[in-house]
Design a protein around this motif. Structure first.
Motif, PDB file in Angstrom:
ATOM      1  N   ARG A   1       4.280   5.695  -5.495  1.00 29.35           N
ATOM      2  CA  ARG A   1       4.243   5.609  -7.026  1.00 29.35           C
ATOM      3  C   ARG A   1       3.353   6.454  -7.755  1.00 29.35           C
TER       4      ARG A   1
ATOM      5  N   SER B   1       0.865  -1.226   0.017  1.00 31.89           N
ATOM      6  CA  SER B   1       0.001  -0.024  -0.020  1.00 31.89           C
ATOM      7  C   SER B   1       0.966   1.288  -0.126  1.00 31.89           C
TER       8      SER B   1
ATOM      9  N   SER C   1       4.106   1.636  -1.109  1.00 36.64           N
ATOM     10  CA  SER C   1       4.864   1.586  -2.528  1.00 36.64           C
ATOM     11  C   SER C   1       3.957   2.365  -3.502  1.00 36.64           C
ATOM     12  N   ARG C   2       2.641   1.793  -3.444  1.00 39.59           N
ATOM     13  CA  ARG C   2       1.597   2.201  -4.466  1.00 39.59           C
ATOM     14  C   ARG C   2       1.439   3.629  -4.217  1.00 39.59           C
TER      15      ARG C   2
END
Length: 458
Positions: free
Chosen positions: A23, A17, A19-20
């Motif tokens: 990004r 969650s 890292s998303r």
């Protein structure tokens, strides 16, 4: 500005969650589920921020903080925990954590934290740069000769093109390199310098690429080299023509691949660096003589810039004198002293073998000697006994002049004789004189010997 973030947490859902979220916001996220691996990653590649959970099996986040500190990893660290309490936050802060966040985390809070960390890092870099530049020279010119040079600087700075700056010692090559950096999109990144002539051959690899702890005798700690220090900025390699040939092959690989290996490590480290080089030597001639790799030459000499010696830009001398006089007076708390027109004329008649660097030293000497104004007589007292005609030659007769002047004249003749005897080969000449190569360069500068354009001998 996008950031590269290392996320450390033993929960897979949290890693996914976070890292998303990063990004989607335009940042680069690298994930890791344990402290030992996080330390390896932080040592192997540069990050803008490390975001770590506190409670993890084996080694927790606070232990990771200690490990990072001991390994001299300067990346800012933000801790997070769902079991936060004041004692934990205080300990994390004492260990160097930038912030302490309580789970569950909101995307807004995460992004604000990243933005604040980036701002702080940038401010610290700017402060270091400003402290380093206090009292340093700045680019000063008024004439057409330097106007043309600076127009080229403006044009090439906006690109990623590699620049090679040619010029005699003391002409301001580092200042031009810094100007290229400051006018580029990398201006917010670091500007790192290395004088290839001043570093012993056996140490230059460590200086450039770094080393691991224990990789050789005396390597008590892991050391980040100049390339890593210059990540997302500019690396200025001064006197590139004096880099050992064996080292040139390793430099070429880094320029081609964009990655390096520290001494004692078999793991590559990615770097994003613009390289600007400078030399007072003729690189084409060095290539023909086997002293410089042809493939490296074509890598670094993409856009050549040639700086004129001071004797060829005398129209700039009044502006330079005014600049240095103001600078020296401010640094020493002195009352400003004007230069007479006759003094400026006398300065223009001198050959300036040491170029702008020598001019600054002479200006400081004049301000110490002068009364209410600097006169032509003051200039004659401050300059070497016999003017360098066209460049200046020091007095060569050992039977006249002050003792210090006779010693300098004798040293100059001795150095020139050894240079001639060894075919102007710097390393052999330095060995014959019992000097380090870098010391020979400094001695030649002191004696007004231009190694690029040595005078003919009878």
């Amino acid at each position: 500005m996008s950031a590269k973030i290392l996320i450390v947490d033993d929960e897979a859902n949290t890693l996914a969650s976070l890292s998303r979220a990063f990004r989607l916001a335009g940042h680069e996220a690298v994930v890791c589920d344990n402290a030992a691996r996080a330390l390896e990653l932080a040592q192997a590649q540069p990050f803008d921020l490390i975001l770590s959970d506190v409670v993890m099996p084996k080694r927790d986040g606070l232990s990771l903080l200690e490990d990072l500190k001991n390994a001299e990893v300067a990346t800012p660290v933000v801790m997070m925990s769902g079991q936060a309490h004041i004692e934990m936050a205080v300990r994390a802060t004492r260990l160097g954590a930038l912030d302490f966040l309580e789970k569950p985390l909101t995307t807004e809070k995460l992004l604000v934290t990243v933005e604040n960390a980036m701002k702080l890092t940038r401010l610290e870099a700017e402060n270091r740069d400003l402290r380093m530049r206090v009292g340093k020279h700045t680019m000063v010119w008024s004439g057409e000769t330097m106007r043309r040079v600076m127009a080229q600087v403006e044009r090439v700075a906006a690109s990623e093109t590699r620049v090679c700056i040619y010029g005699e010692t003391g002409t301001g090559k580092e200042l031009v390199a810094r100007t290229v950096h400051e006018k580029s999109h990398r201006a917010s990144g670091p500007f790192v310098t290395l004088n290839c002539a001043a570093v012993p051959a056996e140490l230059i690899e460590s200086e450039l690429f770094g080393h691991e702890k224990g990789s050789f005798t005396g390597a008590a700690q892991r050391h980040s080299g100049k390339f890593e220090q210059a990540h997302r900025g500019t690396l200025f390699l001064d006197e590139i023509g004096d880099m050992p040939v064996a080292m040139q092959a390793k430099l070429l690989r880094v320029l081609e691949e964009g990655e390096l290996e520290r001494i004692g490590s078999d793991k590559p480290t990615k770097v994003d660096v613009r390289v600007v080089v400078a030399t007072h030597r003729n690189l084409e001639q060095l290539v023909d003589n086997g002293g410089f790799r042809r493939d490296l030459y074509h890598r670094v000499v993409v856009f050549p810039l040639t700086l004129p010696p001071l004797r060829e830009r005398c129209e700039d001398l009044p502006a330079l004198v005014e600049h240095f006089a103001r600078q020296v007076s401010t640094q020493n708390g002195w009352k400003p002293v004007p230069f007479s027109s006759e003094a400026i004329r006398a300065l223009k008649e001198y050959g300036w073998p040491g170029n702008i660097r020598e001019l600054r030293n002479v200006v400081e000497r004049l301000l110490l000697l002068a009364g209410d104004a600097v006169s032509a007589e003051d200039v004659r007292m401050a300059l070497p006994a016999t003017p360098n005609g066209g460049g200046a030659q020091m007095r060569a007769d050992g039977g006249a002049g002050p003792l210090a002047q006779r010693v300098l004249a004798f040293e100059r003749e001795a150095v020139l004789a050894e240079l001639e005897r060894h075919g102007r080969h710097i390393t052999q000449t330095a060995k014959a004189l019992g000097l380090e190569r870098s010391h020979l360069y400094k001695k030649c500068q002191q004696l007004g010997i231009d190694l690029q354009n040595l005078p003919a001998r009878d």
